[in-house]
Design an enzyme around this catalytic site. Sequence first.
Site, PDB file in Angstrom:
ATOM      1  N   ARG A 243      49.383 -37.752 -43.626  1.00 26.66           N
ATOM      2  CA  ARG A 243      48.136 -37.172 -43.141  1.00 26.66           C
ATOM      3  C   ARG A 243      48.278 -35.664 -43.131  1.00 26.66           C
ATOM      4  NH1 ARG A 243      45.722 -41.003 -43.832  1.00 26.66           N
ATOM      5  NH2 ARG A 243      44.425 -42.263 -42.447  1.00 26.66           N
ATOM      6  N   GLU A 272      40.920 -31.324 -44.546  1.00 31.09           N
ATOM      7  CA  GLU A 272      40.252 -31.979 -45.679  1.00 31.09           C
ATOM      8  C   GLU A 272      38.737 -31.993 -45.460  1.00 31.09           C
ATOM      9  OE1 GLU A 272      41.835 -35.916 -46.215  1.00 31.09           O
ATOM     10  OE2 GLU A 272      43.885 -35.141 -46.242  1.00 31.09           O
ATOM     11  N   HIS A 290      43.542 -37.000 -51.564  1.00 36.38           N
ATOM     12  CA  HIS A 290      43.710 -38.157 -50.668  1.00 36.38           C
ATOM     13  C   HIS A 290      43.433 -39.477 -51.410  1.00 36.38           C
ATOM     14  CE1 HIS A 290      43.636 -39.245 -46.113  1.00 36.38           C
ATOM     15  NE2 HIS A 290      44.106 -40.255 -46.832  1.00 36.38           N
TER      16      HIS A 290
HETATM   17  C1  DGY Z   1      44.673 -44.843 -45.123  1.00 40.11           C
HETATM   18  O1  DGY Z   1      44.516 -46.019 -45.402  1.00 40.11           O
HETATM   19  O2  DGY Z   1      44.901 -44.459 -43.976  1.00 40.11           O
HETATM   20  C2  DGY Z   1      44.568 -43.845 -46.228  1.00 40.11           C
HETATM   21  O3  DGY Z   1      44.941 -42.582 -45.839  1.00 40.11           O
HETATM   22  C3  DGY Z   1      43.170 -43.762 -46.788  1.00 40.11           C
HETATM   23  O4  DGY Z   1      42.873 -44.874 -47.459  1.00 40.11           O
END
Ligand code: DGY
Length: 337
Positions: A243, A272, A290
């Site tokens: 993240r 983001e 992402h």
């Molecule tokens: C998640 O699944 O948390 C990813 O970052 C986005 O699909």
Amino acid sequence: MTHSDHRPRIWVSRPLFDDILDRLREHFDVEVEDDDREWTRQEMAEKLADKAGAILGVADPVDASVLAHTPLLRAIANRGVGYNNLDLAALSAAGVVATNTPGVLDETVADFAWALMLATARRVTEAERYLRAGEWKGMSFHILLGGDVHGRTLGILGMGRIGQAIARRAAGFRMPVIYHNRSRLDGAIEQDCKARYVDRDTLLGEADFLVLTVPMTAETRHIVGAAELARMKRDAFLINIARGGVVDDAALVAALSEKRIAGAGLDVFEREPAVPPAMLALDNVVLTPHIASASLATRRAMAGMAVDNLIAALGYGPDAGRPPNAINADSSLARAG
Ligand code: DGY
């Protein structure tokens, strides 16, 4: 009263595979957004004001300020494994069940971590930019010299299912694997992953590729900042598929600009979809929007899981009342019925 007046209303905050949404339409009135966009808390509150449930993207925020305006809301299904967009305590207090999509994306995300490792070390995107710009004038022995991947040390911070899937792929590249995690894995898993547990400083100092797979929490915010980057080897690469926010982007831009580490492969960013302009100007970083879980099959599986979770959380289907992937089990369906 028309038939639709009786049916609970559902909001789907971003476009999702229409054939999968048809499963929701069997039970609910479904409102689907046509565009991918970021939602403010105020907009979330407005959209959810008359809804019983929602399928949300992992950046769509729900906290007490939103829940104060959502008297009918009983379930939120995140279509992703991460859920740092959700305030679970506030959801539980409001009697709203939240769910996520664990497991189904692990191997796809692990593939992508390797894509970033290879692309970053071997300068794949930089090389393509060079070629497309017409700069390639003939075979040169010296252009775009990168780092090797095989044989180097893979370090993984956060050794959950995704970290383990990344580690298992290292055998083919003959890479030793070290990891650090809140708690050490049991011996059988370590053996399966051929991974050695080390403390955080050893991980930072020995990894040639440092891959981050930790969830975003108060404890992991800026878990890699200036001090951690300073511990890394000058020829090491940082890979973030976790993240934005687990890395201090400003500190990373400084380290990359001054070549204090060799490069970075980043799929996630602190703000983001904004990416720091200074980062966009650097050649020693591979940037992707992402997409680590974005294979067609996996994204369809995630959408299906989110839909099944929501149907179950709202009391329909084979798992009625028992959504398979509840993340705040203590909410006890307080508003159900
Ligand atoms: C998640 O699944 O948390 C990813 O970052 C986005 O699909």
